[in-house]
Design an enzyme around this catalytic site. Structure first.
Site, PDB file in Angstrom:
ATOM      1  CG  ASP A  90      19.348  30.282  56.108  1.00 45.96           C
ATOM      2  OD1 ASP A  90      18.480  30.506  57.190  1.00 45.96           O
ATOM      3  OD2 ASP A  90      19.049  29.217  55.513  1.00 45.96           O
ATOM      4  CG  ASP A 141      16.909  22.094  61.714  1.00 47.30           C
ATOM      5  OD1 ASP A 141      16.043  22.842  61.225  1.00 47.30           O
ATOM      6  OD2 ASP A 141      17.832  22.568  62.126  1.00 47.30           O
TER       7      ASP A 141
END
Length: 258
Positions: free
Chosen positions: A11, A130
Site C-alpha cells: 500500500d 472491500d
C-alpha cells in the site's frame, strides 16, 4: 491442481509503503521499489501495489513509480488506485504492469470492466472489492461493498457484485475483508469461500494473514487461488521462503523458486 500464488501487497501513500489496521492508523514502512525488489528476489509469485489515497484524493496513479517497479523486478505485478478510465488502464499497462485493479471505479461505472476486458483482455482486469460484514436486507450474503478506502457504503451485496463482475468479463477478484484487514488473525474464510465457490475465475484472499497456517486455511477451506500478504512479511517476522516452505510441508501446491 494449479499452484497457489503468494502475493505481497504494498500500500503506497506519498511514495512510501504504509500499513494500517482496518484501513486506519497507518504506519510508514519503507521505499516501495526497495521492498518490491526484496520480495521479488525472495521468491514471491506476484506483487500488487495500491495507491491507497489516489481515489479519495481524486487523482491519477503515480506512473513514474509503476515504470520504476517494472524496471526493477522481473515478476508480474498489478496496480490499483487512481484508475479513472480506459486511458489510465492503458497508461498503467504501458508503464509495465501486467494487471490493473479497479475498485471504486468499477462500482460506479461497471461497464469499465467490460470495456477494459475487450480492449486489453480479461487477464489484465482485476476487481478489487472491500466488503464489510453487515446485517441489512439489501445484502443477503451478510457483506456490503464499500468504496474509497472504506469511506463509502454502497448498499451493494458482495456476492451479487462478484457474480456481476464475472459476467462483465473481469479476470480475477481480490476479496479484501475490511473486518480482517491488518489484524493478522486470519483471513475471513466464510467470505472468501462463499465468493470462490460462486464464480469460475480466480479469487485472491486478502486481509488478515498473520501466519503460514492462515494461508493454508484459506487455500484448503476457502478454495482461494492466491493469497495476499502484507504485515507478516513487512515486519520481518516471516519471509516469503519461510511461508512457502511451511505450505509445501502442509501439502499445498506452491511454486518453489529456490
Amino acid at each position: 491442481m494449479l499452484s497457489k500464488r503468494i502475493i505481497p501487497c504494498l500500500d503506497v501513500r506519498n511514495k512510501i509503503v504504509t500499513k494500517g489496521v482496518k484501513f486506519q492508523n497507518n504506519v510508514d514502512l519503507g521505499d516501495p521499489i526497495e521492498m518490491a525488489v526484496n520480495y521479488s528476489d525472495g521468491g514471491c509469485d506476484e506483487l500488487v501495489f495500491y495507491d491507497i489515497t489516489a481515489s479519495a484524493e481524486r487523482r491519477s496513479i503515480d506512473l513514474e513509480m509503476v515504470e520504476e517497479v517494472a524496471r526493477s523486478i522481473h515478476i508480474p505485478f498489478a496496480v490499483g488506485g487512481g484508475i479513472s478510465n480506459l486511458t489510465d488502464m492503458y497508461n498503467v499497462l504501458l508503464a509495465g504492469a501486467e494487471k490493473v485493479s479497479v475498485n471504486s471505479l468499477a462500482v460506479h461505472q461497471p461497464d469499465i470492466i467490460a470495456e477494459g476486458a475487450k480492449q486489453f483482455g480479461s487477464q489484465c482486469i482485476v476487481l478489487g472489492m472491500d466488503p464489510v460484514r453487515v446485517s441489512k436486507p439489501e445484502c443477503p450474503s451478510g457483506y456490503e461493498i464499500t468504496t474509497r478506502g472504506f469511506r463509502e457504503f454502497t448498499g451493494m451485496d458482495a456476492l451479487d457484485w462478484a457474480k456481476k463482475a464475472q459476467d462483465l468479463g473481469v479476470g480475477e477478484i481480490v476479496v479484501n475483508s475490511v473486518d480482517a484487514d491488518g489484524t493478522r488473525e486470519g483471513y475471513e474464510l466464510d467470505l472468501t469461500g462463499m465468493i470462490a465457490d460462486a464464480v469460475q475465475i480466480p479469487v485472491v484472499a486478502s486481509g488478515g494473514a498473520g501466519t503460514p497456517q492462515h494461508l493454508a486455511d484459506v487455500f484448503e477451506k476457502s478454495h482461494a487461488d492466491a493469497a495476499i500478504i502484507a504485515s507478516m512479511v513487512h515486519t520481518g517476522e516471516y519471509t516469503v521462503k519461510q511461508i512457502k516452505d511451511d505450505l509445501i510441508q502442509a501439502g499445498i501446491p506452491i511454486r518453489k523458486k529456490w
